[in-house]
Design an enzyme around this catalytic site. Sequence first.
Site, mmCIF file in Angstrom:
data_model
loop_
_atom_site.group_PDB
_atom_site.id
_atom_site.type_symbol
_atom_site.label_atom_id
_atom_site.label_comp_id
_atom_site.label_asym_id
_atom_site.label_seq_id
_atom_site.Cartn_x
_atom_site.Cartn_y
_atom_site.Cartn_z
ATOM 1 C CG LEU A 156 -1.773 -1.204 1.491
ATOM 2 C CD1 LEU A 156 -2.658 -0.962 2.704
ATOM 3 C CD2 LEU A 156 -2.592 -1.562 0.270
ATOM 4 C CE LYS A 210 5.755 -3.539 2.636
ATOM 5 N NZ LYS A 210 4.936 -2.535 1.966
ATOM 6 C CG ASN A 214 8.827 -0.987 0.892
ATOM 7 O OD1 ASN A 214 8.082 -0.695 -0.044
ATOM 8 N ND2 ASN A 214 8.376 -1.123 2.127
ATOM 9 C CG PHE A 255 8.987 5.455 -6.552
ATOM 10 C CD1 PHE A 255 9.027 5.681 -5.189
ATOM 11 C CD2 PHE A 255 7.868 4.837 -7.087
ATOM 12 C CE1 PHE A 255 7.987 5.287 -4.372
ATOM 13 C CE2 PHE A 255 6.815 4.446 -6.282
ATOM 14 C CZ PHE A 255 6.875 4.671 -4.917
ATOM 15 C CB ALA A 258 15.624 14.928 -8.088
ATOM 16 C CB CYS A 266 7.184 1.780 4.531
ATOM 17 S SG CYS A 266 5.520 1.433 5.144
ATOM 18 C CE LYS A 329 2.577 9.095 -0.139
ATOM 19 N NZ LYS A 329 2.366 7.777 -0.774
#
Length: 519
Positions: A156, A210, A214, A255, A258, A266, A329
């Site tokens: 998520l 997982k 990440n 992703f 910059a 996480c 975020k």
Amino acid sequence: MKLSVIGTGYVGAVHAACMAVIGHEVLGVDTDAAKIAELTQGRPPFYEPGLAELLNRTVRSGRLNFTTSFAEAAAFSDTHFVCVGTPQQPGSLAADLRFLDAAVDALTAEAEGPCLVVGKSTVPVGTAERLANRLRDRDGNGAHEHPEIAWNPEFLREGYAVKDTLTPARLVVGVRSPHADRTLRKVYRPMVNAGVPFISTDPATAELLKVASNAFLATKISFINTMAELCEASGADVVTLANALGEDPRIGHPFLSAGLGFGGSCLPKDIRALSARAEELGVREAVAFLRQIDEINLRQRQRTVDLARTLLGGAFAGRNVAVLGAAFKPDSDDVRDSPALAVAAEIHREGAHVRVHDPEALANARLVHPELAYAATVHDVCDGADIVLHLTEWDLYRGLDPRTLVRLVHAPIVVDARNTLDPVEWRAAGWTVRALGRQAALGTPDANGTAAEPEVSGNPVFRIAATGLDDDGDFGPFGFRHTGPQLLAEIEPDGYRIGRPDAAVPEDRRQPPIAPSEY
């Protein structure tokens, strides 16, 4: 089916509500009585877009209930999802599994028959096997049938958690028996029927997947931030570089933004826990690069502080600093390991008067950093500021009118640490604009911290070919405007912005929506 969800934090509350939406009867369990009281009223204890409405409807429907009793959960269902936190251990890189162990022990101690315990928490590889061995050691080899342990990691994104649960990119289950596989296929039947890939593997692979995901995302973010440093040293522009890199289908846009780097509960702790687990397994050097990824990420915070200090003439003491953003975020009120707050706190320690604004995270920010000042509106936070720092990329901030704000501040200087503001528009309104990795596009500060305007003749418009939907909805050429040094990245016909996860997808390639059950 009847399901229990142990732990009602970010993962558990969303999972419980979404499982109720697709038709299951769900009982959420938590040891925090105050949190359970809120959830029972249909009120989430944190901000997540779409969750409040979902929670309220499913609670009112009677399909979602909450309790503090593990005995009630054990009697209610024989399929239990464990969603408790696994934070970083104090003084160590490793994950703290005490809460997970306690939850599994409390639940299985109440179970009177066989049951399936499905971990969703992010854990070091080998955790499912360790838990299974602990239960066997505890219960002995008598007639009692041991609970079965499986793993079903979550993928998520905070701010998109409801969407990611109901329409996941893939479902991964780590199981040891056909029974566990069949049970989890039944749990997720609406998603499977909608074409979501269902990957059934062993628990160790599911656990590792997982943290590997990440770690890869963290690597991608830190990579583009190393490129930002090279851009500053060489006079290149990291925003144009990132967008050009992202056009390569082997790389992709997500992703590759910059800026200030990643935070939250996480990515930082997961790459550290992966490093610690690799060392335990005797393969420390295999993931040695992850330590550099972590260092690069943390360095972005100091680079932002250094840039702001330079723009203020070399010192923060007595200066008024406005900070836009507190959450780690956008679309979240989570301030855990927030880069924005880390920067704000450091500047405060150096003697500045720091005021912070955030659309959702102010209450949580006050708990973590009570020494900072907070403002309810953007106008309040900018009033009299010597510098404005854009540190969390909320849509609200992207839509600000720099012509209005320039009349409020003491000095029109802005640091765009997320590279999402339009520097052409802000400079036209009289602002000095700086960002990480954009020296060529934004100008270089002189000894007084004032940025010279970049040398651009006229206002050239470039058309860059790409592939997407034409006006008829078919694949065809389209372009996005590149005006002067600033990539506007507005792709027709649907206004998709490069680097965002909601890319335009043709109708015949979209996942069918999952029809919610009757509320």
